[in-house]
Design a protein around this motif. Structure first.
Motif, mmCIF file in Angstrom:
data_model
loop_
_atom_site.group_PDB
_atom_site.id
_atom_site.type_symbol
_atom_site.label_atom_id
_atom_site.label_comp_id
_atom_site.label_asym_id
_atom_site.label_seq_id
_atom_site.Cartn_x
_atom_site.Cartn_y
_atom_site.Cartn_z
ATOM 1 N N PRO A 108 0.784 -1.239 0.000
ATOM 2 C CA PRO A 108 0.000 0.000 0.000
ATOM 3 C C PRO A 108 0.815 1.288 0.000
ATOM 4 O O PRO A 108 0.267 2.353 -0.285
ATOM 5 C CB PRO A 108 -0.838 -0.121 1.286
ATOM 6 C CG PRO A 108 -0.091 -1.077 2.148
ATOM 7 C CD PRO A 108 0.581 -2.030 1.230
ATOM 8 N N TRP A 109 2.109 1.226 0.308
ATOM 9 C CA TRP A 109 2.911 2.451 0.333
ATOM 10 C C TRP A 109 3.526 2.775 -1.032
ATOM 11 O O TRP A 109 4.102 3.835 -1.211
ATOM 12 C CB TRP A 109 4.015 2.353 1.379
ATOM 13 C CG TRP A 109 4.839 1.107 1.267
ATOM 14 C CD1 TRP A 109 5.903 0.897 0.442
ATOM 15 C CD2 TRP A 109 4.656 -0.115 1.998
ATOM 16 N NE1 TRP A 109 6.398 -0.381 0.606
ATOM 17 C CE2 TRP A 109 5.653 -1.019 1.570
ATOM 18 C CE3 TRP A 109 3.751 -0.519 2.987
ATOM 19 C CZ2 TRP A 109 5.761 -2.310 2.083
ATOM 20 C CZ3 TRP A 109 3.862 -1.799 3.495
ATOM 21 C CH2 TRP A 109 4.854 -2.674 3.048
ATOM 22 N N GLU A 110 3.437 1.880 -1.998
ATOM 23 C CA GLU A 110 3.984 2.138 -3.323
ATOM 24 C C GLU A 110 3.058 3.057 -4.113
ATOM 25 O O GLU A 110 1.831 2.965 -4.024
ATOM 26 C CB GLU A 110 4.189 0.826 -4.084
ATOM 27 C CG GLU A 110 5.302 -0.053 -3.535
ATOM 28 C CD GLU A 110 6.680 0.487 -3.872
ATOM 29 O OE1 GLU A 110 6.775 1.511 -4.591
ATOM 30 O OE2 GLU A 110 7.675 -0.111 -3.417
ATOM 31 N N SER A 111 3.645 3.940 -4.935
ATOM 32 C CA SER A 111 2.839 4.863 -5.739
ATOM 33 C C SER A 111 2.194 4.156 -6.926
ATOM 34 O O SER A 111 1.070 4.492 -7.321
ATOM 35 C CB SER A 111 3.708 6.027 -6.224
ATOM 36 O OG SER A 111 4.846 5.546 -6.923
ATOM 37 N N ASP A 112 2.891 3.188 -7.519
ATOM 38 C CA ASP A 112 2.312 2.386 -8.600
ATOM 39 C C ASP A 112 1.648 1.152 -8.002
ATOM 40 O O ASP A 112 2.125 0.612 -6.988
ATOM 41 C CB ASP A 112 3.387 1.951 -9.597
ATOM 42 C CG ASP A 112 4.002 3.129 -10.338
ATOM 43 O OD1 ASP A 112 3.270 4.114 -10.576
ATOM 44 O OD2 ASP A 112 5.208 3.062 -10.640
ATOM 45 N N PRO A 113 0.561 0.654 -8.616
ATOM 46 C CA PRO A 113 -0.108 -0.547 -8.077
ATOM 47 C C PRO A 113 0.858 -1.727 -8.015
ATOM 48 O O PRO A 113 1.339 -2.205 -9.055
ATOM 49 C CB PRO A 113 -1.247 -0.788 -9.071
ATOM 50 C CG PRO A 113 -1.485 0.536 -9.711
ATOM 51 C CD PRO A 113 -0.151 1.200 -9.787
ATOM 52 N N THR A 114 1.160 -2.171 -6.809
ATOM 53 C CA THR A 114 2.166 -3.213 -6.586
ATOM 54 C C THR A 114 1.627 -4.229 -5.599
ATOM 55 O O THR A 114 0.903 -3.878 -4.674
ATOM 56 C CB THR A 114 3.466 -2.592 -6.038
ATOM 57 O OG1 THR A 114 3.923 -1.573 -6.928
ATOM 58 C CG2 THR A 114 4.563 -3.643 -5.870
ATOM 59 N N ALA A 115 1.988 -5.493 -5.800
ATOM 60 C CA ALA A 115 1.625 -6.565 -4.878
ATOM 61 C C ALA A 115 2.890 -7.239 -4.374
ATOM 62 O O ALA A 115 3.990 -7.020 -4.895
ATOM 63 C CB ALA A 115 0.701 -7.571 -5.550
ATOM 64 N N GLN A 116 2.719 -8.078 -3.350
ATOM 65 C CA GLN A 116 3.840 -8.817 -2.765
ATOM 66 C C GLN A 116 3.374 -10.217 -2.422
ATOM 67 O O GLN A 116 2.191 -10.444 -2.151
ATOM 68 C CB GLN A 116 4.348 -8.108 -1.510
ATOM 69 C CG GLN A 116 3.281 -7.978 -0.427
ATOM 70 C CD GLN A 116 3.636 -7.009 0.676
ATOM 71 O OE1 GLN A 116 4.801 -6.703 0.886
ATOM 72 N NE2 GLN A 116 2.625 -6.523 1.378
ATOM 73 N N VAL A 117 4.314 -11.152 -2.424
ATOM 74 C CA VAL A 117 3.994 -12.514 -2.031
ATOM 75 C C VAL A 117 5.220 -13.112 -1.351
ATOM 76 O O VAL A 117 6.356 -12.871 -1.768
ATOM 77 C CB VAL A 117 3.564 -13.362 -3.253
ATOM 78 C CG1 VAL A 117 4.711 -13.549 -4.247
ATOM 79 C CG2 VAL A 117 2.997 -14.712 -2.827
ATOM 80 N N ILE A 118 4.999 -13.831 -0.257
ATOM 81 C CA ILE A 118 6.089 -14.501 0.448
ATOM 82 C C ILE A 118 6.345 -15.854 -0.214
ATOM 83 O O ILE A 118 5.401 -16.567 -0.575
ATOM 84 C CB ILE A 118 5.745 -14.682 1.932
ATOM 85 C CG1 ILE A 118 5.544 -13.317 2.596
ATOM 86 C CG2 ILE A 118 6.850 -15.453 2.658
ATOM 87 C CD1 ILE A 118 5.065 -13.396 4.039
ATOM 88 N N CYS A 119 7.610 -16.176 -0.364
ATOM 89 C CA CYS A 119 7.990 -17.408 -1.057
ATOM 90 C C CYS A 119 8.701 -18.374 -0.118
ATOM 91 O O CYS A 119 9.456 -17.957 0.768
ATOM 92 C CB CYS A 119 8.914 -17.093 -2.232
ATOM 93 S SG CYS A 119 8.203 -15.999 -3.474
#
Length: 468
Positions: A108-119
């Motif tokens: 949510p802190w990124e200016s561009d729409p970004t996601a994250q996933v733990i691997c």
């Protein structure tokens, strides 16, 4: 004329955290207009490592890899010399990043729409790499599963907010709050102390909610601008994931307001250290009932054996909960931190406190881990020692009904090297954590100690310069 049937929106599209499969992941990312995705995994220190890529590449079955040496890296970014049983892969071959789609969330802190996933980390044969932190915790969880048990945990994480700081030769300072004044200590549970950082706290809650991180409560602790976040109880791997992500979230929220957030165990010389207390219980996997309580509500043998295992073995596993030289500055007399392996009912001076509760919620609070610990390894150590107590039927000592933190006696390892040697000395740890993990972790910790020894401290300049 027939009215077209209204298509029901799938529930997974509105999930803040996690999807069930790759098809759902593709739709979830498309629905949010996600452009980039960060594939991350915790290294031995709990630092997020990984790769960023376009979301279209992520969903096209792309193979992701990291060099194996990443998991032999110290907190300062160095690679220790091979010694004893600490060895590198001579080819520094690839390890595979395997996304756990149940952890997919927004950034949510990124200016561009970004996601994250733990691997998770697997080798090229598709097998879990045993010395990586998430897999170490999963190994301990499997031990419980094999006995028909399911651990439940609730971490409490303390941290400091500090003024931005560029020169490591100077001490850290508390930041200014909204009043314009530098924050001072002695504000335990002060609402006004929390209100000094209202806008930051709002961002912490907002960022956490958008990632599906379940904050229970937030309080001001004893130190200047020292706060504590409590997370809701649940599955240990899920809660370790949340602590891992929460640390990242808090740092980003603080930076947005021009200050730093630190999880150092002892960031300020004369102020209390920061802990990561862990509340633990164990339930029967079939019935869901707390195995720490008998049907009549009295404490069970399993409860006492769990405590016995912690008393006997956690001093030997302490380096997984206190992983740096700085961690042992917190574990000192007079610093509002237990320096013993005692237990007691609602006794905060003991290492293992039994909070007041009804029989269904009977639990053991481990007050030894510091907030600098890798949450996966701290949980693995705490639960692993409890499991050994339950399966080996280790009897605890008598509970303490008085203050046990008085004086200068410390019943724990006093420094990093001693703690590393104790980890290696316990034969049962190779069985529950894996011998390769112990060799790797010990080698990295010894490397960090040697790096620390290259630094000349202010104390040495002050007292040795003209006196020796």
């Amino acid at each position: 004329m027939k009215t077209a049937a209204r298509k029901t929106r799938p529930a997974f599209l509105d999930a803040k955290r996690g999807v069930g499969n790759w098809a759902e992941a593709t739709e979830w990312l498309r629905d949010r207009g996600i452009e980039d995705i960060e594939c991350i995994t915790p290294d031995l220190s709990g630092v997020p490592r990984g790769k960023m890529m376009p979301s279209s590449k992520f969903t096209s079955n792309t193979s992701l890899a990291l060099p194996s040496a990443v998991f032999r890296q110290t907190i300062s970014g160095e690679y220790p010399e091979e010694t004893g049983d600490f060895r590198y892969d001579p080819l520094d071959g690839d390890l595979k990043l395997v996304p756990d789609l149940s952890t997919l969330s927004a950034v949510p802190w990124e200016s561009d729409p970004t996601a994250q996933v733990i691997c998770d980390i697997h080798n090229t044969k598709g097998e879990p790499v045993v010395y990586t932190p998430r897999n170490v915790l999963k190994r301990v969880m499997q031990l419980y599963t094999d006995n028909g048990w399911r651990p439940v945990v609730a971490p409490e994480i303390e941290f400091y907010l500090v003024a931005q700081h560029e020169d490591p030769d100077y001490p850290l300072k508390p930041p200014r709050g909204r009043s314009g004044r530098t924050i001072t200590g002695g504000q335990s549970y002060s609402i006004a102390g929390v209100n000094e950082f209202d806008e930051l706290v709002d961002d912490i809650y907002d960022f956490s909610e958008k990632q599906g991180l379940e904050i229970d409560t937030l309080i001001h602790e004893e130190g200047p601008a020292q706060l504590e976040i409590n997370l809701r109880h649940g599955d240990p791997v899920e809660l370790a994931d949340q602590v891992f992500m929460f640390k990242r979230t808090l740092r980003e929220a603080a930076l947005k307001h021009g200050i730093y957030a630190t999880f150092m165990a002892k960031p300020m010389q004369d102020a209390a250290g920061s802990a990561m207390h862990i509340h633990q219980s164990v339930v029967d996997a079939r019935t869901g009932k707390n195995v720490f309580s008998n049907p009549d509500g009295t404490p069970s043998e399993a409860f006492f054996h769990f405590i016995g295992g912690m008393q006997q073995l956690i001093p030997k596993a302490l380096v997984m909960m206190a992983p740096y030289v700085n961690s042992y500055r917190r574990l000192a007399p007079g610093m509002a931190c237990p320096v013993n392996n005692a237990w007691g009912y609602d006794n905060r001076t003991t290492a293992f406190r039994i909070p007041n509760s009804d029989s269904a919620a009977r639990r053991v609070e481990n007050r030894l881990p510091s907030s600098d610990a890798n949450p996966y390894l701290a949980l693995a150590a705490s639960l692993g020692c409890g499991w050994l107590g339950m399966t080996n039927k280790i009897a605890p000592g008598e509970p303490s009904y008085k203050t046990v933190n008085e004086g200068t006696t410390i019943d724990l390892p006093r420094g990093l090297l001693e703690a590393v040697s104790l980890l290696e000395s316990e034969p049962d740890f190779a069985r529950i954590f894996g011998q390769e993990f112990i060799h790797t972790y010990a080698g990295v910790k010894r490397g960090e100690f040697e790096t620390f020894m290259r630094v000349i401290s202010p104390w040495e300049r002050e007292f040795l310069l003209l006196n020796v």
